[in-house]
Design a protein around this motif. Structure first.
Motif, PDB file in Angstrom:
ATOM      1  N   ALA A  32       0.849  -1.193   0.000  1.00  0.00           N
ATOM      2  CA  ALA A  32       0.000   0.000   0.000  1.00  0.00           C
ATOM      3  C   ALA A  32       0.882   1.239   0.000  1.00  0.00           C
ATOM      4  O   ALA A  32       2.011   1.218   0.518  1.00  0.00           O
ATOM      5  N   VAL A  33       0.358   2.320  -0.586  1.00  0.00           N
ATOM      6  CA  VAL A  33       1.031   3.617  -0.582  1.00  0.00           C
ATOM      7  C   VAL A  33       0.088   4.624   0.071  1.00  0.00           C
ATOM      8  O   VAL A  33      -1.048   4.812  -0.387  1.00  0.00           O
ATOM      9  N   LEU A  34       0.540   5.241   1.144  1.00  0.00           N
ATOM     10  CA  LEU A  34      -0.228   6.268   1.833  1.00  0.00           C
ATOM     11  C   LEU A  34       0.306   7.622   1.406  1.00  0.00           C
ATOM     12  O   LEU A  34       1.512   7.868   1.517  1.00  0.00           O
ATOM     13  N   THR A  35      -0.542   8.500   0.918  1.00  0.00           N
ATOM     14  CA  THR A  35      -0.080   9.799   0.427  1.00  0.00           C
ATOM     15  C   THR A  35      -0.459  10.904   1.399  1.00  0.00           C
ATOM     16  O   THR A  35      -1.502  10.856   2.060  1.00  0.00           O
ATOM     17  N   ALA A  36       0.397  11.916   1.483  1.00  0.00           N
ATOM     18  CA  ALA A  36       0.167  13.043   2.380  1.00  0.00           C
ATOM     19  C   ALA A  36       0.918  14.247   1.831  1.00  0.00           C
ATOM     20  O   ALA A  36       1.586  14.170   0.800  1.00  0.00           O
ATOM     21  N   GLY A  37       0.812  15.382   2.522  1.00  0.00           N
ATOM     22  CA  GLY A  37       1.513  16.573   2.081  1.00  0.00           C
ATOM     23  C   GLY A  37       1.048  17.024   0.703  1.00  0.00           C
ATOM     24  O   GLY A  37      -0.078  16.761   0.278  1.00  0.00           O
ATOM     25  N   ILE A  38       1.931  17.690  -0.028  1.00  0.00           N
ATOM     26  CA  ILE A  38       1.595  18.151  -1.371  1.00  0.00           C
ATOM     27  C   ILE A  38       1.381  16.963  -2.295  1.00  0.00           C
ATOM     28  O   ILE A  38       0.567  17.009  -3.217  1.00  0.00           O
ATOM     29  N   VAL A  39       2.086  15.862  -2.024  1.00  0.00           N
ATOM     30  CA  VAL A  39       1.875  14.640  -2.803  1.00  0.00           C
ATOM     31  C   VAL A  39       0.431  14.172  -2.650  1.00  0.00           C
ATOM     32  O   VAL A  39      -0.257  13.848  -3.630  1.00  0.00           O
ATOM     33  N   GLY A  40      -0.066  14.128  -1.419  1.00  0.00           N
ATOM     34  CA  GLY A  40      -1.440  13.727  -1.179  1.00  0.00           C
ATOM     35  C   GLY A  40      -2.430  14.663  -1.850  1.00  0.00           C
ATOM     36  O   GLY A  40      -3.458  14.230  -2.401  1.00  0.00           O
ATOM     37  N   ASN A  41      -2.134  15.966  -1.842  1.00  0.00           N
ATOM     38  CA  ASN A  41      -3.017  16.928  -2.489  1.00  0.00           C
ATOM     39  C   ASN A  41      -3.079  16.700  -3.998  1.00  0.00           C
ATOM     40  O   ASN A  41      -4.142  16.851  -4.617  1.00  0.00           O
ATOM     41  N   ALA A  42      -1.946  16.314  -4.597  1.00  0.00           N
ATOM     42  CA  ALA A  42      -1.925  16.022  -6.032  1.00  0.00           C
ATOM     43  C   ALA A  42      -2.838  14.837  -6.354  1.00  0.00           C
ATOM     44  O   ALA A  42      -3.589  14.856  -7.342  1.00  0.00           O
ATOM     45  N   PHE A  43      -2.799  13.812  -5.523  1.00  0.00           N
ATOM     46  CA  PHE A  43      -3.664  12.647  -5.748  1.00  0.00           C
ATOM     47  C   PHE A  43      -5.136  12.999  -5.533  1.00  0.00           C
ATOM     48  O   PHE A  43      -6.014  12.515  -6.259  1.00  0.00           O
ATOM     49  N   LEU A  44      -5.429  13.842  -4.548  1.00  0.00           N
ATOM     50  CA  LEU A  44      -6.810  14.263  -4.340  1.00  0.00           C
ATOM     51  C   LEU A  44      -7.345  15.024  -5.547  1.00  0.00           C
ATOM     52  O   LEU A  44      -8.476  14.798  -6.005  1.00  0.00           O
ATOM     53  N   LEU A  45      -6.533  15.936  -6.078  1.00  0.00           N
ATOM     54  CA  LEU A  45      -6.948  16.680  -7.269  1.00  0.00           C
ATOM     55  C   LEU A  45      -7.174  15.729  -8.447  1.00  0.00           C
ATOM     56  O   LEU A  45      -8.133  15.882  -9.205  1.00  0.00           O
ATOM     57  N   ALA A  46      -6.293  14.739  -8.572  1.00  0.00           N
ATOM     58  CA  ALA A  46      -6.437  13.765  -9.655  1.00  0.00           C
ATOM     59  C   ALA A  46      -7.698  12.941  -9.499  1.00  0.00           C
ATOM     60  O   ALA A  46      -8.286  12.478 -10.494  1.00  0.00           O
ATOM     61  N   ASP A  47      -8.145  12.772  -8.253  1.00  0.00           N
ATOM     62  CA  ASP A  47      -9.351  11.983  -7.977  1.00  0.00           C
ATOM     63  C   ASP A  47     -10.620  12.826  -8.074  1.00  0.00           C
ATOM     64  O   ASP A  47     -11.708  12.340  -7.776  1.00  0.00           O
ATOM     65  N   GLY A  48     -10.474  14.088  -8.469  1.00  0.00           N
ATOM     66  CA  GLY A  48     -11.631  14.943  -8.673  1.00  0.00           C
ATOM     67  C   GLY A  48     -12.058  15.743  -7.470  1.00  0.00           C
ATOM     68  O   GLY A  48     -13.116  16.382  -7.488  1.00  0.00           O
TER      69      GLY A  48
END
Length: 396
Positions: free
Chosen positions: A220-236
């Motif tokens: 599993a990969v847990l994302t956080a910080g600006i990295v996590g924000n990039a994934f959230l934006l990618a998820d809509g």
């Protein structure tokens, strides 16, 4: 096969040792942090104790930067830390530098001047070209052996890293040995392996995520910080203009690349459930349903911490690279602090260098991990299962 210090006949030998003591510089011009110097004490002390004449090679900063300076303060601090005399030489490969090496008594060392004072050392070379640089051609004849202890710099194609092994019997120092023993064996570490990717190096972290997921290194990969924000934006998820701007300033392709990765591995990638922003000078946590916000996301929220902590506590190996938020601000250190605490309860815990190690030092958690890497970019590269050019140069 890489030879270690145990394989080196050190008595009376002139040994060039590449170290990475690149350190924060204070307003007074002195060292603001000696953590990287401390890491190399074992290697330097051992070589001196075994009777070597040690010539230390190191860099500090980059041309044009405020921290681009001579190594006089580094030599003074090393002389205090190492149980052997450490001199300073204000040149690197001149006739004076070579004479200083020749004049060393057994069991003593000299720190040569900042290698990046010479343009060759901030250029990239092939090994065949690196061996013909002035640095290597002028300095190698004064040395009997070369030791690379600069793991944190060994992803770079610089003459001091990949040139000397072409000319001299070469060995891995104790820092390098420890890093390779842990990071070079990630595929054999206990499962499940959980990667936590945070911080601001968005492109690098997305590359790591893809590599470890495709290779089966990460459960599993847990994302956080600006990295996590990039994934959230990618998820809509609509975070708001401020958070989106921070991501886009770091990388124009991050959101697209994160989206491509979610298409392939959405079931193994975890994203924040809530974020913390600043409101009226205070920390304020918002669920994703309460977004967008005019303020930038500065940390993960309590729901995310609880979910991630539960996963980390059951991990066979927890691998952390990058903080969960703006940990330098006490209001937004919570996510990083709680995730790192949870990771220490995993069977094995490994931390990348750079900002991650800085966060650990600030939060007082350095002693809780099985391995804290000295390298940032180098650790990231090895955590994907790749090797480093500096390591390949030693494998002769």
């Amino acid at each position: 096969m890489i030879r270690l210090l145990d394989d080196l006949d050190a008595e009376g030998a002139a040994v060039g040792v590449r170290v990475d003591i690149n350190s924060p510089i204070g307003e007074d011009g002195g060292l603001a942090d000696d953590a990287r110097l401390l890491a190399h004490v074992d290697t330097i002390s051992e070589l001196c104790r075994r009777g070597a004449r040690v010539a230390l090679l190191a860099h500090q900063g980059r041309p044009g930067g405020e921290d681009f300076t001579e190594l006089r303060a580094h030599a003074k601090r090393l002389d205090e830390l190492v149980d052997a005399p450490i001199e300073y030489c204000d040149s690197t490969f001149s006739s004076d530098a070579r004479a200083r090496i020749d004049a060393l008594d057994s069991g003593t060392a000299v720190l040569l001047e900042n290698t990046r004072f010479y343009s060759e050392e901030y250029m990239s070379f092939t090994p065949n070209d690196a061996v013909n640089t002035y640095l290597v051609c002028r300095l190698a004849p004064a040395l009997d052996a070369y030791v690379n202890d600069a793991f944190a710099t060994s992803h770079r194609r610089q003459p001091s890293i990949i040139g000397f092994p072409q000319r001299l019997p070469s060995f891995a120092g104790r820092v390098m040995e420890r890093e390779l023993d842990v990071l070079g064996n990630i595929a054999r570490s206990p499962e499940p392996r959980i990667y936590v990717l945070g911080g601001a190096k968005v492109d690098d972290s997305i590359d790591v995520a893809r590599s470890v997921l495709e290779r089966g290194l990460a459960d599993a990969v847990l994302t956080a910080g600006i990295v996590g924000n990039a994934f959230l934006l990618a998820d809509g998820v609509s975070l708001g203009a401020a958070s989106a701007a921070v991501v886009n300033e770091r990388s124009h392709d991050a959101v697209k690349n994160a989206g491509d990765l979610l298409d392939d591995f959405s079931h193994r990638i975890y994203m924040p459930r809530d974020v913390a922003i600043e409101r009226d000078g205070e920390r304020c946590e918002l669920d994703l349903e309460e977004l967008p916000s005019d303020s930038s996301a500065m940390d993960i929220g309590a729901r995310t911490v609880a979910t991630y902590a539960e996963i980390l506590e059951d991990a066979g190996t927890a691998i952390l690279n990058g903080p969960a938020g703006v940990f330098e601000d006490d209001r937004f250190e919570t996510g990083t602090l709680e995730l790192y605490k949870a990771a220490t309860r995993a069977e094995t815990s490994i931390v990348g260098g750079g900002d991650t190690a800085s966060a650990l030092r600030k939060l007082g958690l350095l002693d809780g991990f099985d391995h804290v890497s000295t390298g940032g970019g180098a650790a990231l590269q090895m955590l994907t299962g790749d090797t480093l050019v500096g390591v390949e140069a030693l494998d002769r």
